[in-house]
Design an enzyme around this catalytic site. Structure first.
Site, PDB file in Angstrom:
ATOM      1  N   ARG A  49       0.850  -1.193   0.000  1.00 58.56           N
ATOM      2  CA  ARG A  49       0.000   0.000   0.000  1.00 58.56           C
ATOM      3  C   ARG A  49       0.887   1.245   0.000  1.00 58.56           C
ATOM      4  O   ARG A  49       2.106   1.176   0.087  1.00 58.56           O
ATOM      5  CB  ARG A  49      -0.954  -0.008   1.210  1.00 58.56           C
ATOM      6  CG  ARG A  49      -0.238  -0.324   2.514  1.00 58.56           C
ATOM      7  CD  ARG A  49      -0.921   0.219   3.707  1.00 58.56           C
ATOM      8  NE  ARG A  49      -0.838   1.659   3.733  1.00 58.56           N
ATOM      9  CZ  ARG A  49       0.258   2.345   4.089  1.00 58.56           C
ATOM     10  NH1 ARG A  49       1.366   1.719   4.459  1.00 58.56           N
ATOM     11  NH2 ARG A  49       0.255   3.652   4.080  1.00 58.56           N
ATOM     12  N   GLY A  50       0.210   2.418  -0.060  1.00 57.13           N
ATOM     13  CA  GLY A  50       0.941   3.684  -0.108  1.00 57.13           C
ATOM     14  C   GLY A  50       1.233   4.009  -1.565  1.00 57.13           C
ATOM     15  O   GLY A  50       1.620   3.146  -2.357  1.00 57.13           O
ATOM     16  N   ALA A  51       1.047   5.286  -1.898  1.00 51.26           N
ATOM     17  CA  ALA A  51       1.087   5.702  -3.306  1.00 51.26           C
ATOM     18  C   ALA A  51       2.361   5.264  -4.042  1.00 51.26           C
ATOM     19  O   ALA A  51       2.280   4.607  -5.091  1.00 51.26           O
ATOM     20  CB  ALA A  51       0.880   7.206  -3.391  1.00 51.26           C
ATOM     21  N   ARG A  87      -6.309   0.127  -7.938  1.00 53.31           N
ATOM     22  CA  ARG A  87      -6.808   1.164  -7.014  1.00 53.31           C
ATOM     23  C   ARG A  87      -6.843   2.495  -7.785  1.00 53.31           C
ATOM     24  O   ARG A  87      -5.933   2.770  -8.571  1.00 53.31           O
ATOM     25  CB  ARG A  87      -5.903   1.304  -5.773  1.00 53.31           C
ATOM     26  CG  ARG A  87      -5.951   0.090  -4.855  1.00 53.31           C
ATOM     27  CD  ARG A  87      -5.211   0.346  -3.545  1.00 53.31           C
ATOM     28  NE  ARG A  87      -5.974   1.167  -2.621  1.00 53.31           N
ATOM     29  CZ  ARG A  87      -5.466   1.685  -1.497  1.00 53.31           C
ATOM     30  NH1 ARG A  87      -4.190   1.491  -1.194  1.00 53.31           N
ATOM     31  NH2 ARG A  87      -6.207   2.406  -0.683  1.00 53.31           N
ATOM     32  N   GLN A 189      -3.230   2.482   9.661  1.00 51.85           N
ATOM     33  CA  GLN A 189      -1.872   2.572   9.105  1.00 51.85           C
ATOM     34  C   GLN A 189      -0.932   3.324  10.043  1.00 51.85           C
ATOM     35  O   GLN A 189       0.271   3.067  10.045  1.00 51.85           O
ATOM     36  CB  GLN A 189      -1.899   3.270   7.731  1.00 51.85           C
ATOM     37  CG  GLN A 189      -2.517   2.451   6.610  1.00 51.85           C
ATOM     38  CD  GLN A 189      -3.988   2.734   6.435  1.00 51.85           C
ATOM     39  OE1 GLN A 189      -4.680   3.102   7.379  1.00 51.85           O
ATOM     40  NE2 GLN A 189      -4.496   2.556   5.231  1.00 51.85           N
ATOM     41  N   ASP A 230      -1.528  11.142  -2.158  1.00 53.64           N
ATOM     42  CA  ASP A 230      -1.791  10.106  -3.164  1.00 53.64           C
ATOM     43  C   ASP A 230      -1.940  10.683  -4.558  1.00 53.64           C
ATOM     44  O   ASP A 230      -1.734   9.998  -5.555  1.00 53.64           O
ATOM     45  CB  ASP A 230      -3.039   9.312  -2.791  1.00 53.64           C
ATOM     46  CG  ASP A 230      -2.747   8.403  -1.618  1.00 53.64           C
ATOM     47  OD1 ASP A 230      -2.797   8.884  -0.477  1.00 53.64           O
ATOM     48  OD2 ASP A 230      -2.407   7.232  -1.853  1.00 53.64           O
ATOM     49  N   ASN A 240      -5.249  12.598   0.094  1.00 52.54           N
ATOM     50  CA  ASN A 240      -4.451  11.740   0.978  1.00 52.54           C
ATOM     51  C   ASN A 240      -5.428  10.955   1.858  1.00 52.54           C
ATOM     52  O   ASN A 240      -6.651  11.123   1.754  1.00 52.54           O
ATOM     53  CB  ASN A 240      -3.476  12.582   1.815  1.00 52.54           C
ATOM     54  CG  ASN A 240      -2.455  11.716   2.537  1.00 52.54           C
ATOM     55  OD1 ASN A 240      -1.859  10.823   1.928  1.00 52.54           O
ATOM     56  ND2 ASN A 240      -2.250  11.948   3.819  1.00 52.54           N
ATOM     57  N   LYS A 241      -4.886  10.117   2.691  1.00 48.81           N
ATOM     58  CA  LYS A 241      -5.704   9.246   3.542  1.00 48.81           C
ATOM     59  C   LYS A 241      -6.810  10.030   4.246  1.00 48.81           C
ATOM     60  O   LYS A 241      -6.579  11.138   4.740  1.00 48.81           O
ATOM     61  CB  LYS A 241      -4.782   8.560   4.556  1.00 48.81           C
ATOM     62  CG  LYS A 241      -5.446   7.634   5.540  1.00 48.81           C
ATOM     63  CD  LYS A 241      -6.316   6.567   4.900  1.00 48.81           C
ATOM     64  CE  LYS A 241      -5.603   5.726   3.870  1.00 48.81           C
ATOM     65  NZ  LYS A 241      -6.551   4.942   3.028  1.00 48.81           N
TER      66      LYS A 241
END
Ligand code: MRU
Length: 340
Positions: A49-51, A87, A189, A230, A240-241
């Protein structure tokens, strides 16, 4: 493809390995991705995960597929298109895949060119972290008390990280930062992964529930905020998140500097403003309980409906500066550089 290694992703003797982020920190489990479908599932389920890292992981999966002599050019292009859809919000995923495809097509479908480009993507990501840190390090002073959201460290890049990378670096420089780690509901996270990276690096930190940030700010306990992104639109709005926007509003009210750190692979000039960014919606079960190494626990009524956007958009006017690998930009400087 040659052997490559980072904290959360490895290519080792023709095996593509992912550190399963769903079960960290309880278990450090490396899983193998053999096929495009497996990598798509790994990305969708946030095992990787994570951009930045989903872009690099997808690139390696495509290169691994291209290494199999029997795969045709048509299959490689189909696989690329499927990977891109795993995604929707982080632009790094399509950026990396499009980059591989462009080289492949330009070279008249030379699979070695595609494989080489995947290696470059992997290695470049680590260098981008280094460049971001060079521009961001001056923003942290001795004994700063910093809030961060989600996870933006070595787990989501092939290097030291972006926003958390700056904090880790400042700790290594002896600046002794204290980090408030937003737990980052619903998938934790922060509470799981950022906390784990802080422990590994010996950084002073305290995990807080997301809803505690306001009162900490009012009490003067937080003097800077660093988050990742992101997708950054051409005007500087960024996704972002989920929960990042809350923090930005709070920071603005409390006059606390709010910094966004990301590589250029996160900037999407096709998106003019944040309104153009597609926000992923995820499964209701993520909100109705918890999943992970501890199994699945559900606490909400089965009948209850859920709205679960995984990201939010923060408008540029709430940002103090955007830290990219190419420099540190005020909102106006960012727009002057990227909007026209
Ligand atoms: O859903 P996730 O865990 O992939 O979301 C990750 C984030 O929102 C990060 O803050 C962002 O990707 C930046 S990572 C350097």
């Amino acid at each position: 493809m040659k052997n490559l290694a980072s904290m959360g992703l490895k290519y080792e003797n023709k095996r593509l390995l992912v550190l399963n982020q769903q079960v960290l920190p309880q278990q450090e489990e490396w899983i193998i991705s053999n096929t495009i479908d497996e990598m798509i599932q790994i990305i969708k389920t946030l095992k990787v995960r994570g951009a930045p890292l989903i872009g690099v992981a997808a690139a390696l999966a495509l290169a691994q597929y291209a290494e199999q002599e029997e795969t045709t050019a048509k299959q490689i292009i189909n696989a690329a298109n499927q990977l891109k859809q795993a995604r929707p919000t982080a632009v790094n995923l399509s950026f990396c895949i499009d980059r591989l495809l462009a080289c492949y097509q330009k070279s008249n479908a030379d699979r070695q060119v595609l494989i080489k480009e995947a290696e470059i993507v992997f290695e470049e990501d680590a260098k981008l972290c280094h460049d971001i840190i060079n521009h961001g390090e001056k923003l942290i002073a001795k004994n700063d008390s910093v809030l961060t959201h989600c996870n933006t460290g070595g787990l989501v890049t092939t290097g030291i990280g972006t926003a958390l990378g700056i904090i880790i670096h400042s700790h290594k420089q002896g600046k002794n930062p204290h980090v408030f780690v937003d737990e980052t509901r619903p998938l934790l996270q922060g509470g799981r992964l950022t906390a784990w990276e802080c422990v590994k690096n010996g950084i002073s930190h305290q995990i807080i529930c997301d809803n505690m940030a306001a009162s900490l700010m009012r009490e003067g306990k937080i003097n800077k905020i660093f988050v990742g992104a992101d997708r950054i639109a051409a005007n500087g709005d960024f996704a972002n998140k989920i929960g990042t926007y809350n923090l930005a509003v709070l920071a603005y009210y409390h006059k606390i500097p709010f910094y966004v750190a990301a590589p250029y692979t996160t900037v999407d000039l096709q998106c003019k403003t944040g309104k153009d960014i597609c926000i992923e919606e995820r499964h209701p079960d993520e909100i109705k309980g918890v999943m992970g190494a501890f199994g699945k626990v559900t606490w909400s009524p089965q009948e209850s409906q859920v709205y679960n956007p995984a990201f939010d958009v923060t408008p540029v006017d709430l940002i103090t500066a955007i830290i990219l690998d190419s420099g540190c930009y005020s909102p106006l400087q960012f727009q002057q550089t990227f909007s026209f």
